[in-house]
Write a protein that holds these residues in place. Structure first.
Motif, short mmCIF file in Angstrom:
data_model
loop_
_atom_site.label_atom_id
_atom_site.label_comp_id
_atom_site.label_asym_id
_atom_site.label_seq_id
_atom_site.Cartn_x
_atom_site.Cartn_y
_atom_site.Cartn_z
N ASN A 134 21.64 -1.47 51.53
CA ASN A 134 22.12 -2.75 52.05
C ASN A 134 23.38 -2.60 52.86
OD1 ASN A 134 20.02 -4.14 50.86
ND2 ASN A 134 21.17 -4.58 48.99
N ALA A 135 24.16 -1.54 52.60
CA ALA A 135 25.43 -1.33 53.29
C ALA A 135 25.28 -0.49 54.55
CB ALA A 135 26.42 -0.64 52.33
N VAL A 136 24.11 0.10 54.77
CA VAL A 136 23.92 1.01 55.89
C VAL A 136 23.77 0.26 57.20
CG1 VAL A 136 22.41 2.77 56.88
CG2 VAL A 136 22.88 2.78 54.45
N ASP A 137 24.52 0.72 58.19
CA ASP A 137 24.37 0.20 59.55
C ASP A 137 23.05 0.72 60.09
OD1 ASP A 137 26.52 0.40 62.50
OD2 ASP A 137 24.50 -0.38 62.25
N SER A 138 22.33 -0.09 60.80
CA SER A 138 21.04 0.34 61.33
C SER A 138 21.21 1.19 62.59
CB SER A 138 20.16 -0.87 61.62
OG SER A 138 20.80 -1.69 62.59
N GLY A 139 22.46 1.53 62.94
CA GLY A 139 22.73 2.31 64.14
C GLY A 139 22.16 3.72 64.05
N CYS A 140 22.23 4.40 65.18
CA CYS A 140 21.68 5.75 65.24
C CYS A 140 22.71 6.77 64.75
CB CYS A 140 21.24 6.09 66.66
SG CYS A 140 22.57 5.97 67.85
N GLY A 141 22.25 7.98 64.50
CA GLY A 141 23.12 9.05 64.06
C GLY A 141 23.96 9.58 65.21
N CYS A 142 25.10 10.13 64.88
CA CYS A 142 26.01 10.68 65.88
C CYS A 142 26.06 12.19 65.75
CB CYS A 142 27.42 10.13 65.68
SG CYS A 142 27.52 8.34 65.85
N GLU A 143 26.23 12.88 66.87
CA GLU A 143 26.35 14.33 66.83
C GLU A 143 27.74 14.75 66.39
OE1 GLU A 143 25.19 16.23 70.45
OE2 GLU A 143 23.08 16.12 69.92
N THR A 144 28.76 13.99 66.75
CA THR A 144 30.12 14.34 66.36
C THR A 144 30.64 13.31 65.38
OG1 THR A 144 31.02 13.19 68.28
CG2 THR A 144 30.67 15.57 68.50
N ILE A 145 31.47 13.78 64.44
CA ILE A 145 31.90 12.93 63.34
C ILE A 145 33.25 13.41 62.80
CG2 ILE A 145 30.72 14.31 61.59
CD1 ILE A 145 29.79 11.65 60.32
N ASN A 146 34.02 12.50 62.24
CA ASN A 146 35.27 12.87 61.57
C ASN A 146 34.94 13.34 60.16
OD1 ASN A 146 37.27 12.18 63.55
ND2 ASN A 146 36.80 10.03 63.14
N ILE A 147 35.54 14.44 59.77
CA ILE A 147 35.27 15.00 58.45
C ILE A 147 36.58 15.18 57.69
CG2 ILE A 147 34.31 16.96 57.16
CD1 ILE A 147 32.50 17.43 59.65
N ASP A 148 36.73 14.43 56.61
CA ASP A 148 37.84 14.62 55.70
C ASP A 148 37.40 15.67 54.69
OD1 ASP A 148 39.47 12.68 56.90
OD2 ASP A 148 38.58 11.09 55.69
N CYS A 149 38.22 16.70 54.50
CA CYS A 149 37.80 17.84 53.69
C CYS A 149 38.79 18.12 52.57
CB CYS A 149 37.65 19.06 54.59
SG CYS A 149 37.09 20.52 53.73
N LYS A 150 38.27 18.17 51.34
CA LYS A 150 39.08 18.50 50.18
C LYS A 150 38.94 19.96 49.78
CE LYS A 150 38.73 13.85 48.33
NZ LYS A 150 38.10 13.01 47.30
N ALA A 151 38.15 20.73 50.54
CA ALA A 151 37.96 22.16 50.25
C ALA A 151 39.16 22.92 50.79
CB ALA A 151 36.65 22.65 50.86
N HIS A 152 40.24 22.93 50.02
CA HIS A 152 41.52 23.48 50.47
C HIS A 152 41.45 24.97 50.80
CE1 HIS A 152 43.22 19.66 49.44
NE2 HIS A 152 42.75 19.76 48.21
N ASN A 153 40.51 25.70 50.22
CA ASN A 153 40.39 27.13 50.49
C ASN A 153 39.58 27.44 51.75
OD1 ASN A 153 41.83 27.86 48.18
ND2 ASN A 153 40.00 27.79 46.91
N CYS A 154 39.07 26.43 52.44
CA CYS A 154 38.23 26.67 53.61
C CYS A 154 39.09 27.02 54.83
CB CYS A 154 37.37 25.45 53.92
SG CYS A 154 36.23 25.73 55.31
N THR A 155 38.63 28.00 55.56
CA THR A 155 39.30 28.44 56.78
C THR A 155 39.48 27.29 57.76
OG1 THR A 155 38.32 30.62 56.52
CG2 THR A 155 39.06 30.04 58.72
N TYR A 156 38.54 26.35 57.78
CA TYR A 156 38.55 25.27 58.76
C TYR A 156 39.30 24.02 58.32
CZ TYR A 156 34.86 28.20 60.61
OH TYR A 156 34.15 29.28 61.08
N ASN A 157 39.89 24.06 57.12
CA ASN A 157 40.62 22.90 56.61
C ASN A 157 42.07 22.96 57.08
OD1 ASN A 157 42.17 21.11 55.01
ND2 ASN A 157 40.66 21.18 53.39
#
Length: 107
Positions: free
Chosen positions: A52-75
């Protein structure tokens, strides 16, 4: 923003292997391997409240990513800086059934 591909096809935000949520949260504060991570934003399609909460919009190729994986090289400051990531979870029904395949431990 990061290019995101997602194989968690049971997720209500998955639109043709892209995410329609706009931003996601990756969990795994103590992760040392990709299997220790998860997409906290995953919601099973069978969950009526999520649908019920989902927007009926299409998927996006790019997205903002909040990351809690503190040990990740990309964080960097809890934001993902990878050019692209893959969230996997072919038969996922819960967040813990997903993972960030792009995770690389800097330890």
């Amino acid at each position: 923003m990061t290019l995101l591909k997602c194989s968690a096809h049971n997720c209500c935000y998955n639109k043709n292997s892209l995410c329609s949520k706009g931003s996601i949260n990756v969990d795994g504060a103590e992760a040392r391997y990709a299997d220790d991570t998860a997409c906290e934003s995953f919601r099973d399609q069978k969950d009526g409240a999520a649908m019920n909460a989902v927007d009926s919009g299409c998927g996006c190729e790019t997205i903002n990513i909040d990351c809690k994986a503190h040990n990740c090289t990309y964080n960097e400051h809890c934001k993902c800086t990878a050019a692209s990531i893959n969230v996997s979870g072919d038969n996922a029904h819960r967040c813990c059934d997903t993972k960030c395949d792009t995770f690389e431990c800097k330890c």
